[in-house]
Write a protein that holds these residues in place. Sequence first.
Motif, PDB file in Angstrom:
ATOM      1  N   HIS A 105      21.113 -54.737  32.929  1.00 20.96           N
ATOM      2  CA  HIS A 105      20.415 -56.023  32.883  1.00 20.96           C
ATOM      3  C   HIS A 105      21.396 -57.148  33.203  1.00 20.96           C
ATOM      4  CE1 HIS A 105      19.262 -59.686  30.438  1.00 20.96           C
ATOM      5  NE2 HIS A 105      18.227 -59.561  31.241  1.00 20.96           N
ATOM      6  N   SER A 106      20.961 -58.096  34.047  1.00 16.19           N
ATOM      7  CA  SER A 106      21.745 -59.294  34.351  1.00 16.19           C
ATOM      8  C   SER A 106      23.105 -58.892  34.929  1.00 16.19           C
ATOM      9  CB  SER A 106      21.873 -60.142  33.080  1.00 16.19           C
ATOM     10  OG  SER A 106      22.385 -61.419  33.346  1.00 16.19           O
ATOM     11  N   GLY A 110      16.374 -58.103  36.070  1.00 23.92           N
ATOM     12  CA  GLY A 110      16.948 -59.439  35.983  1.00 23.92           C
ATOM     13  C   GLY A 110      18.283 -59.526  36.684  1.00 23.92           C
ATOM     14  N   ASP A 137      12.499 -65.694  36.848  1.00 25.99           N
ATOM     15  CA  ASP A 137      13.867 -65.380  36.436  1.00 25.99           C
ATOM     16  C   ASP A 137      14.823 -65.839  37.532  1.00 25.99           C
ATOM     17  OD1 ASP A 137      16.256 -64.364  35.575  1.00 25.99           O
ATOM     18  OD2 ASP A 137      15.517 -62.329  35.211  1.00 25.99           O
ATOM     19  N   VAL A 195      17.995 -65.909  37.541  1.00 28.41           N
ATOM     20  CA  VAL A 195      19.146 -65.028  37.714  1.00 28.41           C
ATOM     21  C   VAL A 195      18.826 -63.947  38.743  1.00 28.41           C
ATOM     22  CG1 VAL A 195      20.682 -63.396  36.556  1.00 28.41           C
ATOM     23  CG2 VAL A 195      19.969 -65.484  35.385  1.00 28.41           C
ATOM     24  N   HIS A 234      14.074 -64.005  31.580  1.00 28.12           N
ATOM     25  CA  HIS A 234      15.290 -63.206  31.765  1.00 28.12           C
ATOM     26  C   HIS A 234      15.574 -62.276  30.587  1.00 28.12           C
ATOM     27  CE1 HIS A 234      18.997 -62.168  33.735  1.00 28.12           C
ATOM     28  NE2 HIS A 234      19.740 -62.574  32.720  1.00 28.12           N
TER      29      HIS A 234
END
Length: 309
Positions: free
Chosen positions: A192-193, A217, A252, A254, A284
């Motif tokens: 994630h991220s 994300g 989102d 990001v 996010h």
Amino acid sequence: MARIVLVHGIAQEQKSADTLEAEWLPSLAGGVRTAGYPELADSLWRGARPGEAEARMAFYGDVFTRPDQQGAADELTEADWLFAEALAEEWLARVAETAPRESDQAQARRELENLHGQAGEQQGVRAAVRPVLNALVRLRPFARFGVAFAERLVVKALRQVTLYLTDETVRERVQERVSALIGPETEIVIGHSLGSVVAYEAAHRLDRPLPLLITVGSPLGLRNVVYERTRPQPPGVPPQVARWVNLADRDDLVAARPDLTALFPGPGGVLESGYTVDNGSKPHEAAFYLAKPEVGTQLARILTGGGLS
């Protein structure tokens, strides 16, 4: 070693592998349950405890802490602030190009025009970033949070993303945390991220097949600040990965590009990107992504022996 390896994102330095597993696993089990696999969901999480299907968090948040400070260092160098400006402006440009609402696109274009008209008026690099942050928070995705939140988000993201992408010691320490959990039994890696960048690069280092990589994300599509700094170059689908699924919420920021297929070439049918999910007021949020049946279905195909069909 774990059957499922989880890789978290930014701003987790005050937590631990155990606390993050306790946050992620119920959502992951919920997505599997919603997808129609209750027994498999129970094997992931049941009765407020991990189940039998071993899933482990590759924790690296402490890599970003300093012994003499409480938490991560937010004091940025001049180069960091310039990077922050580029990151914030790319987010703004992303809204101008791809926001689902034309009104958001139009406002973002106006903000970009205003920013370009202010060139040279600010004194100092930190001052130069503030107009970009102010422009971001006037847009609907950020408006509910305010300037203070936007600055904390951008600075925190900047500090940790920049260190990972530019500091070889940090990069290797983070990668060691992931590789320590990946073994012959590992079938799924979820990032994630910033963790999606870490997971993507970890998949490139594998010397054995990985049935499923899931990124949610993900900032991998941020061309000027992330994409061009990933390893190896040029970017592409990790050769050991049989299926790569990328999901993004439209709001989102990001997740700069929901569809990564044009940016990451590879064998046909491996990368499935552009999925759109709705995470509501927290676009996010990792737990919201993991609870989606789109994630649960992918896990179930692998964990039940259904493979890629």
